[in-house]
Design a protein around this motif. Structure first.
Motif, PDB file in Angstrom:
ATOM      1  N   ASN A 116       0.842  -1.181   0.099  1.00  0.00           N
ATOM      2  CA  ASN A 116       0.026  -0.112   0.017  1.00  0.00           C
ATOM      3  C   ASN A 116       1.070   1.302   0.006  1.00  0.00           C
ATOM      4  OD1 ASN A 116       0.978  -0.481   2.346  1.00  0.00           O
ATOM      5  ND2 ASN A 116      -0.996   0.013   3.569  1.00  0.00           N
ATOM      6  N   GLU A 117       2.096   1.223  -0.902  1.00  0.00           N
ATOM      7  CA  GLU A 117       2.948   2.199  -0.652  1.00  0.00           C
ATOM      8  C   GLU A 117       2.166   3.743  -1.092  1.00  0.00           C
ATOM      9  OE1 GLU A 117       3.597  -0.365  -2.855  1.00  0.00           O
ATOM     10  OE2 GLU A 117       5.033  -1.532  -1.696  1.00  0.00           O
ATOM     11  N   ASN A 118       1.386   3.716  -2.199  1.00  0.00           N
ATOM     12  CA  ASN A 118       0.788   4.940  -2.771  1.00  0.00           C
ATOM     13  C   ASN A 118      -0.241   5.480  -1.626  1.00  0.00           C
ATOM     14  OD1 ASN A 118       2.245   4.617  -5.075  1.00  0.00           O
ATOM     15  ND2 ASN A 118       0.897   3.740  -6.122  1.00  0.00           N
ATOM     16  N   GLU A 119      -1.025   4.585  -1.338  1.00  0.00           N
ATOM     17  CA  GLU A 119      -1.868   5.174  -0.209  1.00  0.00           C
ATOM     18  C   GLU A 119      -1.248   5.818   1.025  1.00  0.00           C
ATOM     19  OE1 GLU A 119      -4.811   3.237   3.010  1.00  0.00           O
ATOM     20  OE2 GLU A 119      -4.441   1.918   1.352  1.00  0.00           O
ATOM     21  N   LEU A 120      -0.338   5.063   1.335  1.00  0.00           N
ATOM     22  CA  LEU A 120       0.448   5.467   2.520  1.00  0.00           C
ATOM     23  C   LEU A 120       1.351   6.611   2.401  1.00  0.00           C
ATOM     24  CD1 LEU A 120       0.859   4.557   5.553  1.00  0.00           C
ATOM     25  CD2 LEU A 120       2.581   3.063   4.698  1.00  0.00           C
ATOM     26  N   SER A 121       2.189   6.943   1.157  1.00  0.00           N
ATOM     27  CA  SER A 121       2.625   8.032   0.757  1.00  0.00           C
ATOM     28  C   SER A 121       1.648   9.425   0.844  1.00  0.00           C
ATOM     29  CB  SER A 121       3.164   7.953  -0.543  1.00  0.00           C
ATOM     30  OG  SER A 121       4.217   6.899  -0.544  1.00  0.00           O
ATOM     31  N   GLU A 122       0.320   9.068   0.254  1.00  0.00           N
ATOM     32  CA  GLU A 122      -0.631  10.089   0.100  1.00  0.00           C
ATOM     33  C   GLU A 122      -0.766  10.675   1.465  1.00  0.00           C
ATOM     34  OE1 GLU A 122      -1.450  12.215  -2.138  1.00  0.00           O
ATOM     35  OE2 GLU A 122       0.038  11.104  -3.388  1.00  0.00           O
TER      36      GLU A 122
END
Length: 176
Positions: A153-159
């Motif tokens: 969930n890299e993208n969700e977490l980065s956002e």
């Protein structure tokens, strides 16, 4: 060795970090560790860490120190080499105990303090010549780093981390 991915979110203010921790925990992400240049009040509760038991250990270590003081003074001043100091009788420990109170206090504090430090270092796995585990040297100066486990969930977490005020976000392969 097995490698897993983590995100390192870097913050420049402790209040922003506290709010970020609360938001990340509210979203049910697992925070692996937080590195700070100084203790941040309330961070342990915000992360959901269990209360420390060092106070219980300190009490037990103090009791050991008090016991050592009593046994030592009884042996030295009453049994082994009784002396008439200032006209005080050396017939029994109880008669001389008021004169021994400062020594009892000092050894209680000495044992509690030194054994607590040793316990802290052992529990934290910090021993002499151990290599530092700090992932970013800036956290010893003026930055705060939040390390969060990534499970695809890299993208969700980065956002989410950008929204919380992170000034830098890095995806890292961490080896165990």
């Amino acid at each position: 060795m097995e490698a897993s991915k983590v995100i390192h979110a870097i913050y420049t203010d402790d209040d922003v970090l506290m709010n970020a921790v609360k938001k990340v925990k509210a979203e049910r992400h697992h925070i692996e560790e937080i590195y700070t240049p100084f203790p941040v009040h309330g961070l342990d509760k915000a992360m959901g860490l269990e209360p420390t038991r060092i106070a219980i250990a300190a009490f037990m270590y103090g009791c050991v120190g008090l016991t050592v003081a009593i046994v030592m003074m009884n042996f030295i001043m009453i049994e082994d080499w009784p002396q008439n100091i200032g006209g005080k009788p050396s017939f029994s420990y109880i008669e001389n105990m008021p004169a021994f109170v400062p020594i009892m206090f000092e050894l209680t504090v000495f044992f509690a303090a030194h054994l607590m430090v040793i316990t802290f270092y052992l529990r934290s796995r910090m021993w002499p010549f151990k290599k530092a585990e700090n992932p970013d040297p800036r956290t010893t100066d003026d930055h705060f780093l939040m390390e969060i486990a990534v499970n695809g969930n890299e993208n969700e977490l980065s956002e989410l981390l950008k929204e919380t005020g992170a000034v830098e976000i890095n995806l890292i392969d961490k080896e165990h």
